[in-house]
Design a protein around this motif. Structure first.
Motif, short mmCIF file in Angstrom:
data_model
loop_
_atom_site.label_atom_id
_atom_site.label_comp_id
_atom_site.label_asym_id
_atom_site.label_seq_id
_atom_site.Cartn_x
_atom_site.Cartn_y
_atom_site.Cartn_z
N UNK A 34 11.47 2.59 2.21
CA UNK A 34 10.31 3.48 2.19
C UNK A 34 9.79 3.66 0.77
N UNK A 35 8.63 4.30 0.66
CA UNK A 35 8.06 4.55 -0.65
C UNK A 35 6.60 4.89 -0.56
N UNK A 36 5.93 4.80 -1.72
CA UNK A 36 4.51 5.10 -1.83
C UNK A 36 3.73 3.80 -1.93
N UNK A 37 2.68 3.68 -1.14
CA UNK A 37 1.87 2.46 -1.14
C UNK A 37 0.42 2.86 -0.91
N UNK A 38 -0.49 2.06 -1.44
CA UNK A 38 -1.91 2.32 -1.21
C UNK A 38 -2.33 1.84 0.17
N UNK A 39 -3.38 2.42 0.68
CA UNK A 39 -3.92 1.99 1.97
C UNK A 39 -4.21 0.49 1.93
N UNK A 40 -3.85 -0.18 3.01
CA UNK A 40 -4.01 -1.62 3.08
C UNK A 40 -2.79 -2.39 2.63
N UNK A 41 -1.84 -1.69 2.02
CA UNK A 41 -0.64 -2.33 1.50
C UNK A 41 0.42 -2.53 2.58
N UNK A 42 1.59 -3.00 2.12
CA UNK A 42 2.68 -3.34 3.03
C UNK A 42 3.99 -2.77 2.54
N UNK A 43 4.85 -2.50 3.49
CA UNK A 43 6.24 -2.11 3.22
C UNK A 43 7.12 -2.75 4.28
N UNK B 35 -1.13 -3.62 6.53
CA UNK B 35 -2.41 -2.91 6.71
C UNK B 35 -2.19 -1.42 6.91
N UNK B 36 -1.38 -0.84 6.06
CA UNK B 36 -1.01 0.56 6.22
C UNK B 36 -2.20 1.48 6.02
N UNK B 37 -2.19 2.58 6.76
CA UNK B 37 -3.26 3.58 6.72
C UNK B 37 -2.65 4.93 6.30
N UNK B 38 -3.46 5.81 5.75
CA UNK B 38 -2.94 7.13 5.39
C UNK B 38 -2.28 7.85 6.57
N UNK B 39 -2.77 7.63 7.78
CA UNK B 39 -2.19 8.29 8.94
C UNK B 39 -0.82 7.72 9.32
N UNK B 40 -0.38 6.66 8.66
CA UNK B 40 0.97 6.15 8.86
C UNK B 40 2.00 6.93 8.03
N UNK B 41 1.53 7.81 7.17
CA UNK B 41 2.43 8.62 6.35
C UNK B 41 3.33 9.48 7.24
N UNK B 42 4.64 9.34 7.03
CA UNK B 42 5.62 10.06 7.85
C UNK B 42 7.02 9.73 7.35
N UNK B 43 7.99 10.43 7.88
CA UNK B 43 9.39 10.02 7.73
C UNK B 43 9.70 9.08 8.90
N UNK B 44 10.21 7.91 8.57
CA UNK B 44 10.52 6.90 9.58
C UNK B 44 12.02 6.89 9.84
N UNK B 45 12.35 6.92 11.13
CA UNK B 45 13.74 6.98 11.56
C UNK B 45 14.12 5.74 12.35
N UNK B 46 15.26 5.18 11.99
CA UNK B 46 15.84 4.10 12.78
C UNK B 46 16.54 4.71 14.00
N UNK C 22 7.71 7.35 4.08
CA UNK C 22 6.63 6.40 3.82
C UNK C 22 5.37 7.22 3.55
N UNK C 23 4.77 7.00 2.39
CA UNK C 23 3.55 7.70 2.03
C UNK C 23 2.47 6.68 1.70
N UNK C 24 1.34 6.78 2.39
CA UNK C 24 0.23 5.87 2.19
C UNK C 24 -0.93 6.65 1.59
N UNK C 25 -1.32 6.27 0.40
CA UNK C 25 -2.41 6.98 -0.28
C UNK C 25 -3.75 6.31 0.03
N UNK C 26 -4.78 7.12 0.05
CA UNK C 26 -6.11 6.59 0.37
C UNK C 26 -6.85 6.16 -0.89
#
Length: 128
Positions: free
Chosen positions: A9-18, A85-96, A124-128
């Motif tokens: 996880x981490x910080x990524x700009x919109x449109x980026x990948x993780x 193609x990450x979007x700001x609305x994908x920002x969340x804590x992701x759980x396996x 996961x934080x997606x910035x706009x």
């Protein structure tokens, strides 16, 4: 009892990948469906994707279809979530998530949410 550790996880700009990883210990997960969920504070944990024991069948939430891809490497006892193609609305804590029953399918995990073992989550934080 299985222990699940997420990473990637981490910080990524919109449109980026993780790429998220989930490594299991204490149980071989090759006989169990693996999935990913996400949660925003104040909201319920929502289903993202799941993959069958062999990896031959996958199931996705409509909101991520075509952008996120779930996979697994049973030899490494690890599951993955490729996020493009990450979007700001994908920002969340992701759980396996790993099913507790061998008979839980990928669709079961998304629709019925049966007994599940959870990881601790990765932000996961997606910035706009």
């Amino acid at each position: 009892q299985v222990q699940l550790v997420e990473s990637g996880g981490g910080l990524v700009q919109a449109g980026g990948s993780l790429r998220l990883s989930c490594t299991a210990s204490g149980r071989t997960i090759s006989d169990y469906t693996v999935g990913w969920f996400r949660q925003v504070p104040g909201n319920e944990r929502e289903f993202v994707a799941a993959i069958s024991r062999s990896g031959s069948s996958t199931y996705y939430a409509d909101s991520v279809q075509g952008r996120l891809t779930i996979s697994r490497d049973n030899a490494k006892n690890t599951g993955y979530l490729q996020m493009n193609s990450l979007k700001p609305e994908d920002t969340a804590v992701y759980y396996c998530a790993v099913a507790q029953s061998r008979w839980t399918t990928a669709q079961d995990m998304g629709v019925r949410r049966p007994g599940i073992d959870w990881g601790q989550g990765t932000q996961v934080t997606v910035s706009s």
